[in-house]
Design a protein around this motif. Structure first.
Motif, short mmCIF file in Angstrom:
data_model
loop_
_atom_site.label_atom_id
_atom_site.label_comp_id
_atom_site.label_asym_id
_atom_site.label_seq_id
_atom_site.Cartn_x
_atom_site.Cartn_y
_atom_site.Cartn_z
N LEU A 158 10.08 -12.43 4.03
CA LEU A 158 9.94 -12.27 2.58
C LEU A 158 9.27 -10.93 2.30
N THR A 159 9.87 -10.16 1.43
CA THR A 159 9.26 -8.92 0.94
C THR A 159 8.81 -9.19 -0.48
N LEU A 160 7.50 -9.11 -0.71
CA LEU A 160 6.94 -9.57 -1.99
C LEU A 160 5.98 -8.54 -2.57
N PRO A 161 5.93 -8.44 -3.90
CA PRO A 161 4.96 -7.55 -4.54
C PRO A 161 3.59 -8.23 -4.62
N ALA A 162 3.02 -8.52 -3.46
CA ALA A 162 1.76 -9.25 -3.40
C ALA A 162 0.59 -8.25 -3.43
N ARG A 163 -0.39 -8.53 -4.28
CA ARG A 163 -1.49 -7.58 -4.44
C ARG A 163 -2.37 -7.50 -3.20
N TRP A 164 -2.47 -8.59 -2.47
CA TRP A 164 -3.38 -8.58 -1.32
C TRP A 164 -2.80 -7.81 -0.13
N LEU A 165 -1.50 -7.91 0.06
CA LEU A 165 -0.88 -7.25 1.20
C LEU A 165 -0.85 -5.74 1.00
N ALA A 166 -1.16 -5.00 2.03
CA ALA A 166 -1.03 -3.56 2.00
C ALA A 166 0.10 -3.14 2.91
N GLU A 167 0.54 -1.91 2.77
CA GLU A 167 1.55 -1.40 3.69
C GLU A 167 0.98 -1.43 5.11
N GLY A 168 1.78 -1.89 6.05
CA GLY A 168 1.31 -1.98 7.43
C GLY A 168 0.71 -3.32 7.79
#
Length: 743
Positions: free
Chosen positions: A211-221
């Motif tokens: 899943l590719t999501l616009p989640a605020r917690w996840l950062a690139e990498g």
């Protein structure tokens, strides 16, 4: 913003300035190694993904916790009871789901493996072809006709039966995807992945969900993964979970407060200890706030859990909170909370439970982000800043030498060029010796690996002896007396199926829970020792090489030229090993392929059975037992399994050497060799490139010197920024180590 995204952004900003500076150096004939090192630095910032796994038993709240981190109800909760796929989540601007299905070949292999393990399924398994309608019909009739009482044990059906049934029943739902097994879902269709994940007959065909999501917690990498329950009745699923956890950097282990630590938790914690993963684990007691009246009751539950866990493992990373409360809070802020959950949340707030949960979650999130930041810092320091430091240092030395050369007469430059040509051959020879030295170290380490692997997997080695001892000590648990009419009437092949089923399951669990752990721990030790040995040897070789460079640098320094001489902290850093998945021994052993059906037929024949009972009575002088044929069948089955294990051990021994440990070493060796070559090239060839660029330059001396001095000033400025960031990271990492010691 994700953890420590600010620091990554700062490093990236300086990297972009260095890349811009490189463009200004290009017309002057800048060494090619600069660009290669900067590309490597950029790749390390973008390509080193930190993987976080959320694991635990079924219904512990894994998906709810992952949703709480993502601050949205993205993942289907309660899925994956029997299936063995992993749902991975990464950050992206637009929601997207990439669903990967198993290949037809893999599906047919799994179907054949499941059928052959069932009574009378060996002939059908040989023709397994899920695309064939007549085969599916025949297999469905076969599965439907099996006696459910025979297939059940301790209230659950044989996992092989359930898996085969789901494959047959679910084929029509997924057939369209199996020929092109990657399904991309975007826009309004993203939610369709939930239907595939939540339906067992469809889910058994899944290999992976991203899943590719616009989640605020996840950062690139960063990559977050929601794993299947660790208490799946199918041991193959636990093996897949082991493989995934070995591939992750951090683990969030979730335990539901309603039932606390289960037997499956105890098993998995022991597995984590054996795999060497406990140091990267965060343990979470997921509170079911509906079960508690007040904070004091919650405190008692937490204290009990911490005490139980302390008896299993020594760790300070233990947290207690309600993942559902955290998720509900975010959903309420977005206006997405259901009326039912709104009532539940209001009850928690009235009882004063919400604040306690939020405090626990805040502590957990802070520590998790801190650990992610520390690990990200190490990657930045070892794989980005070290290369940037070398480039900016070399740029500064290059521009200083260029200024000196630009102010010399043509004749002086010519004499320098002649001196350089006289030294080049010796330096090329030294570089060749350096490369051969790295190759020699690799071959020596391979020899050490081979000796250890051969010792462990030898036919009479420790692993085979331990596994053989388990097989010899295994006893069937279905003994019956001669007065047991039901047992007397039960067909012997049916009894033999049940005996083999139990034996096979016990062997699978032993392979996964004992042997896999032993082998994975061994491979981890061997790979770490080999990579450490290679790193130390490379540093020693590099030091010797730099000593040899003095005969090259000193004559040039006497002519007023400066070459980049790496300092102590500029030794080649640790290389990132190739992303190889560690093979697991349980995958190499085909217990379902052991011909126990033939054994059952032999034991089940009436003539053979009567003969066996007669011989048994003559030998023992006792009344023949109904258990005698079963015991002889089990003995023959054990012999077949030992034969399969010897074959698998020999094959796996070579696989673990050549496909994993040697490959890790080769990849690391190539990375070191290339970095040494680039570093050496910066020292050896930079004066030569200077001379060529100045000879072809049409720029006036004064204008050229002013431009070079400006570039030198930029190098000094960026060098200070790079050094400041490196020092800051080293201080942070040292403080983290001191904190760990204090704990």
């Amino acid at each position: 913003m994700g953890p420590h995204k600010g620091l990554s952004g700062e490093v990236l900003s300086v990297l972009e300035e260095l890349e811009g500076l490189l463009e200004e150096f290009r017309p002057l004939g800048a060494p090619g190694g600069w660009e290669e090192l900067l590309v490597s630095a950029r790749n390390s910032l973008a390509g080193d993904t930190l993987k976080i796994a959320v694991a635990g038993t079924v219904k512990a709240g894994k998906s709810t916790l992952a949703n709480a981190l993502l601050q949205r109800d993205f993942l289907k909760r309660g899925a994956g009871v029997i299936t063995a796929f992993i749902t991975r989540i990464v950050a992206g601007d637009e929601p997207r789901a990439t669903v990967r299905f198993k290949s037809l070949e893999e599906v047919n292999r799994e179907l054949a493996r499941s059928l052959v393990a069932l009574p009378g399924g060996d002939v059908l398994s040989a023709a397994a072809d899920i695309e064939d309608p007549s085969f599916r019909r025949e297999a469905g009739e076969f599965l439907g006709g099996l006696d459910r009482d025979i297939l059940s044990k301790e209230g659950r059906f044989d996992p092989s039966f359930i898996h085969a049934l789901n494959l047959i029943e679910g084929y029509d739902h997924v057939a369209q995807f199996l020929k092109d097994p990657v399904l991309e879902l975007s826009g309004e269709r993203v939610g369709e992945h939930r239907d595939l994940v939540g339906d067992e007959p469809s889910a058994v065909f899944l290999e992976d969900v991203l899943l590719t999501l616009p989640a605020r917690w996840l950062a690139e990498g960063l990559e977050l993964s929601d794993c299947q329950g660790a208490d799946s009745p199918n041991p193959h699923h636990l093996a897949r979970l082991q493989a995934h956890l070995l591939d992750c950097n951090l683990l969030i282990y979730v335990v539901g407060s309603r039932v606390g630590l289960r037997e499956a938790d105890l098993t998995l914690v022991e597995t984590l200890k054996g795999l060497g993963l406990t140091g990267s684990a965060f343990f979470v007691l997921n509170l079911d706030l509906d079960d508690h009246q007040d904070p004091d009751e919650v405190a008692d539950t937490v204290a009990r859990f911490e005490g139980e866990l302390a008896r299993l493992i020594e760790t300070e990373r233990v947290y207690s909170f309600s993942a559902l409360e955290e998720l509900a809070r975010h959903l309420r802020e977005e206006g997405l909370l259901s009326e039912r959950d709104s009532i539940r949340v209001a009850g928690w707030e009235t009882a004063g439970l919400d604040g306690l949960s939020r405090e626990g979650f805040a502590s957990f999130l802070s520590d998790l982000q801190g650990e992610l930041g520390a690990r990200r810092n190490r990657i930045i320091l070892e794989h980005a800043l070290k290369r940037m430091e070398l480039v900016v240092q070399s740029m500064g030395a290059w521009s200083s030498s260029a200024v000196n050369l630009a102010e010399k007469e043509f004749g002086e430059i010519k004499s320098i060029e002649d001196a350089l040509n006289r030294l080049k051959g010796a330096q090329a020879k030294a570089l060749g010796g350096l490369m051969r030295g790295v190759d020699g170290v690799k071959e020596g380490l391979k020899g050490e690996i081979a000796r250890e692997v051969d010792r462990l997997f030898a036919p009479h080695g420790p692993l085979m002896e331990e596994t053989g001892a388990f097989i010899d000590s295994y006893q069937a648990n279905d003994k019956v007396s001669s007065e047991d009419d039901e047992a007397r009437e039960r067909p012997l092949p049916i009894r033999m199926y049940q005996v083999f089923r139990d034996f096979r399951e016990a062997m699978h669990r032993a392979l996964v829970e004992r042997v896999n752990v032993r082998v994975a721990g061994f491979c981890r030790e061997q790979s770490q020792a080999a990579l450490k040995g290679l790193s130390e040897s490379v540093r020693s070789l590099w030091t010797v090489f730099l000593e040899g460079l003095k005969s090259y640098r000193e004559p040039l320094a006497a002519l007023g030229l400066n070459t980049a001489a790496p300092q102590d902290h500029d030794e080649p850093g640790e290389v990132a090993p190739a992303p190889l998945r560690m093979p697991l021994l349980s995958d190499a052993v085909n217990l379902e392929g052991v011909d126990v059906g033939r054994v059952a037929l032999r034991i089940g024949s009436k003539g053979f059975r009567r003969l066996l009972l007669t011989i048994w009575g003559r030998i023992t002088g006792k009344k023949p037992s109904l258990d005698a044929p079963r015991d002889e069948g089990l003995r023959l089955a054990k012999a077949e399994v030992k034969k399969e294990l010897r074959r698998a051990f020999l094959d796996f021994r070579e696989n673990i050497k050549f496909a994993y440990l040697y490959r890790l070493l080769e990849d690391a060796g190539r990375s070191y060799s290339r970095e040494l070559e680039v570093r050496a090239g910066l020292v050896i060839s930079q004066v030569e490139s200077l001379i060529r660029s100045l000879e072809g330059s049409g720029t006036g001396t004064r204008e050229l010197v002013e431009g070079l001095n400006r570039l030198k000033g930029e190098c000094d400025r960026l060098g200070r920024r790079v050094g400041e960031m490196s020092g800051r990271i080293r201080t942070d990492l040292e403080n983290d180590k001191l904190l760990e010691v204090a704990r």
